[in-house]
Write a protein that holds these residues in place. Structure first.
Motif, PDB file in Angstrom:
ATOM      1  N   LYS A 240       0.835  -0.745   0.042  1.00 41.54           N
ATOM      2  CA  LYS A 240      -0.116  -0.281   0.188  1.00 41.54           C
ATOM      3  C   LYS A 240       0.619   1.595  -0.043  1.00 41.54           C
ATOM      4  O   LYS A 240       1.891   1.660   0.636  1.00 41.54           O
ATOM      5  CB  LYS A 240      -0.872  -0.172   1.451  1.00 41.54           C
ATOM      6  CG  LYS A 240      -1.792  -1.263   1.833  1.00 41.54           C
ATOM      7  CD  LYS A 240      -2.990  -0.863   0.626  1.00 41.54           C
ATOM      8  CE  LYS A 240      -3.445  -1.975   0.595  1.00 41.54           C
ATOM      9  NZ  LYS A 240      -4.845  -1.949  -0.445  1.00 41.54           N
ATOM     10  N   SER A 400      -3.171   5.000  -1.552  1.00 44.42           N
ATOM     11  CA  SER A 400      -3.924   4.784  -0.580  1.00 44.42           C
ATOM     12  C   SER A 400      -4.366   6.411   0.605  1.00 44.42           C
ATOM     13  O   SER A 400      -5.024   6.644   0.661  1.00 44.42           O
ATOM     14  CB  SER A 400      -3.869   3.344   0.897  1.00 44.42           C
ATOM     15  OG  SER A 400      -3.687   2.285  -0.427  1.00 44.42           O
ATOM     16  N   PRO A 479      -7.532   9.480  -1.955  1.00 46.26           N
ATOM     17  CA  PRO A 479      -6.933   9.038  -0.979  1.00 46.26           C
ATOM     18  C   PRO A 479      -7.572   9.322   0.243  1.00 46.26           C
ATOM     19  O   PRO A 479      -8.023  10.141   0.164  1.00 46.26           O
ATOM     20  CB  PRO A 479      -5.702   9.142  -0.714  1.00 46.26           C
ATOM     21  CG  PRO A 479      -5.305   9.690  -2.658  1.00 46.26           C
ATOM     22  CD  PRO A 479      -7.226   9.902  -3.080  1.00 46.26           C
ATOM     23  N   CYS A 514      -7.555   3.650   5.978  1.00 44.76           N
ATOM     24  CA  CYS A 514      -8.485   3.652   5.008  1.00 44.76           C
ATOM     25  C   CYS A 514      -8.423   1.997   4.419  1.00 44.76           C
ATOM     26  O   CYS A 514      -9.429   1.733   3.283  1.00 44.76           O
ATOM     27  CB  CYS A 514      -6.514   3.324   4.177  1.00 44.76           C
ATOM     28  SG  CYS A 514      -6.215   5.301   3.910  1.00 44.76           S
ATOM     29  N   GLU A 515      -8.254   0.942   5.169  1.00 42.61           N
ATOM     30  CA  GLU A 515      -8.710  -0.191   5.061  1.00 42.61           C
ATOM     31  C   GLU A 515      -9.940  -0.819   5.547  1.00 42.61           C
ATOM     32  O   GLU A 515     -11.005  -1.579   5.664  1.00 42.61           O
ATOM     33  CB  GLU A 515      -8.398  -1.464   5.387  1.00 42.61           C
ATOM     34  CG  GLU A 515      -6.347  -1.623   4.867  1.00 42.61           C
ATOM     35  CD  GLU A 515      -6.663  -1.865   3.733  1.00 42.61           C
ATOM     36  OE1 GLU A 515      -6.209  -3.169   3.596  1.00 42.61           O
ATOM     37  OE2 GLU A 515      -6.063  -1.914   2.931  1.00 42.61           O
TER      38      GLU A 515
END
Ligand code: OXD
Ligand code: MN
Length: 595
Positions: A240, A400, A479, A514-515
């Motif tokens: 990432k 990301s 992002p 981010c995930e």
């Protein structure tokens, strides 16, 4: 080397003005580079270092009055003053051309003009932009050969097009009274005169890849940012990418080349460097933002670089490197700088070219330093042990997270996340750093440095923020935007957070956000981690309580900052987007409600 009439016509014009004895085209071959190194050694412009210990490495000293970028001599020359904005120095193009023409006229008499065709980005890639730099300095040629992609293939890729950045550099007599670094974004032109220092004369870097490129990015719907790019590889092999903007001298190169703490290393995590200073960002066909590093090397600050702070950078400088303004160790013909190790050489020459007595060195008195505090290494990216395998990927890497950072003793927590792209752009616009006790002058003076771009936006800062907001509408899957502060201090002024490799612990939280893999607390400034979610495994002296302290949001100091932000917005002027004022008002209201 080319039949391009735009290139040839422009070179004729510049040569008629500067009057060099001869013109040499740089073709990018090793033979030519070697011949130039030999020539520069013979005139003393550079010194060859110990071939066994530092193969293909050289030392250069600039003039004593010419050691850093000169913001007060840097101009954006747009036809309308408002387009350069209040934060930039402005000169009318005609006036600037006339003024500098006087300085350039005959400036290359008795000298050679080198023609450097170079590419920012991979030649032929959709991200790439081409430039030609004319210079009378071999040092500039040798640095450009490391920092950019130089050679005949650039001319081939350019073909008969006039779409290239025209850069002219003449050392003249290095007179600081007549030093000018001027950008003509409407003419794709950069003129630099009376300097030999990297940031002022390696025209591909700050001048082109940030100032001119930011202007082009606005016209063409992309972004040129003062950001490092790094990849975090997970044990399952997935990587990432994060882009991060910090003001100059806040450790970008160290973060870009971070070595994971043992705890992560054991599990198979790795960190890869794509770039340490500049990112060009475009919206990809997949709706994500993609980044490339347009450079080909690192122009890093030497002092403080050591086995502990940045072993990867140190390793990178062990070959094919040009050192500028560091200490010359005469005993073994190598180099040294403050913070390299605890063994300053006894038989040495300082950055000014004088015999250096290390016993007189006093940390508090910069004038006793052997290396200039802004001394540099110019090193090839390919020699970096943690260089990402995507470094040469013409498509770049998908981003990301975007991370903004500043140096704040109290105000900003270790990390927080903005609530949207617009709020994130606002967070970037209020970025700031405080002067520390180590520097001369008052402690705690705040310098606002939006997106770390204050000295590098090639147009009006308010328009630049509007461009950020517009980009948010063009990226379907943008992002997430964060802010970090490694520099929070305790009541005695000591840093609380260990920094360096341990910054990875914060990056891991950022990527988990981010995930969508970790919850967070909403505060008046944005999302702040639960202290338990910052991994402290293997950290000495940092407990859960330390993390809680690092994450606390001090409402009073934020409120005290609001006036400073408002004053800065007023200074930026009437092109500050209303959305930024709305964000500011909303922040103030949330802080007041939390009192
Ligand atoms: C640099 C700077 O040299 O930001 O990268 O000043
Ligand atoms: Mn920089």
């Amino acid at each position: 080397m080319t039949t391009n009439k735009y290139v040839l016509g422009w070179i004729d014009e510049m040569a008629a003005m500067t009057q060099p004895d001869k013109i040499v085209w740089i073709d990018g071959t090793e033979e030519q580079a070697e011949a130039l190194r030999a020539e520069a050694c013979s005139t003393g412009e550079i010194t060859k270092l110990n071939e066994e210990l530092l193969p293909n490495c050289y030392l250069h000293r600039t003039a004593v009055n010419d050691v850093a970028r000169v913001e007060d001599r840097t101009f954006i020359c747009t036809s309308k003053k408002e387009d350069a904005g209040n934060i930039n120095n402005w000169m009318a193009p005609a006036e600037c051309y006339a003024k500098l023409t006087k300085l350039y006229t005959g400036a290359m008499k008795g000298r050679t003009m080198y023609v450097i065709p170079y590419s920012m980005g991979i030649v032929g890639s959709p991200f790439a932009k081409y430039g030609i730099e004319l210079t009378d300095s071999i040092y500039v040629v040798l640095n450009m050969l490391i920092m950019t992609r130089v050679g005949t293939n650039v001319l081939e890729a350019l073909g008969e097009s006039g779409d290239f950045i025209k850069g002219l550099h003449a050392k003249a007599d290095i007179n600081q009274e007549n030093r000018y670094i001027c950008h003509f974004p409407e003419d794709n032109t950069i003129w630099s005169v009376n300097s030999g220092y990297g940031g002022n004369v390696l025209l591909g870097k700050k001048c082109f890849a940030l100032r001119i490129a930011s202007y082009l990015g606005r016209k063409e719907n992309w972004m040129a940012e003062h950001m490092l790019i790094l990849g975090v590889e997970y044990p399952d092999g997935e990587t990432k990418y994060i882009c991060a903007a910090f003001p100059s001298a806040c450790g970008k190169t160290n973060l870009a080349m971070l070595i994971p703490p043992e705890f992560y290393k054991k599990q198979g995590y790795k960190v890869w460097c794509v770039g340490d200073d500049i990112a060009w960002l475009r919206v990809g066909a997949d709706g994500r933002l993609w980044a490339v590093n347009p450079e080909n090397g690192f122009f890093g600050v030497a002092p403080g670089t050591n086995e502990g702070s940045n072993p990867n950078a140190l390793y990178t400088t062990k070959r094919d490197t040009i050192f500028t303004n560091v200490v010359h160790n005469l005993d073994n013909n190598t180099v040294w700088w403050e913070g390299l190790d605890k063994n300053p050489p006894a038989n040495a020459i300082d950055w000014k070219g004088n015999k250096w007595d290390y016993t007189k060195y006093n940390k508090a008195d910069k004038s006793t330093c052997g290396a200039h505090p802004n001394s540099r290494f110019t090193a090839s990216a390919i020699n970096c042990p943690c260089l990402s395998k995507e470094f040469n990927n013409p498509a770049g890497v998908p981003v990301s997270a975007i991370v903004f950072g500043g140096r704040r003793a109290k105000t900003a927590p270790l990390v927080y996340q903005s609530t949207s792209w617009q709020n994130g752009a606002f967070v970037g616009s209020i970025m700031a750093s405080e002067t520390t006790a180590a520097a001369a002058g008052a402690v705690g003076v705040v310098r606002r440095d939006p997106m770390a771009m204050r000295p590098f936006v090639g147009y009006d800062m308010g328009d630049y923020w509007a461009h950020w907001l517009k980009m948010g509408t063009l990226i379907p899957n943008p992002p997430k935007i964060f802010h970090v502060n490694w520099f929070r201090t305790d009541d005695n002024g000591n840093f609380i957070w260990p920094g360096f490799g341990d910054n990875m612990r914060v990056l891991m939280w950022i990527l988990a956000r981010c995930e969508g893999k970790v919850e967070a607390n909403i505060t008046p400034i944005g999302y702040v981690p639960n202290a338990e979610d910052i991994c402290v495994e293997g950290l000495k002296d940092v407990t859960l309580d330390t993390i809680k302290e690092l994450l606390s949001v001090d409402v009073e100091s934020w409120l005290a900052d609001i006036d400073n932000i408002r004053a800065f917005y007023a200074q930026v002027g009437d092109r500050v987007p209303q959305a930024m004022y709305d964000e500011l008002a909303a922040l103030e209201a949330r802080l007041n409600a939390a009192k």
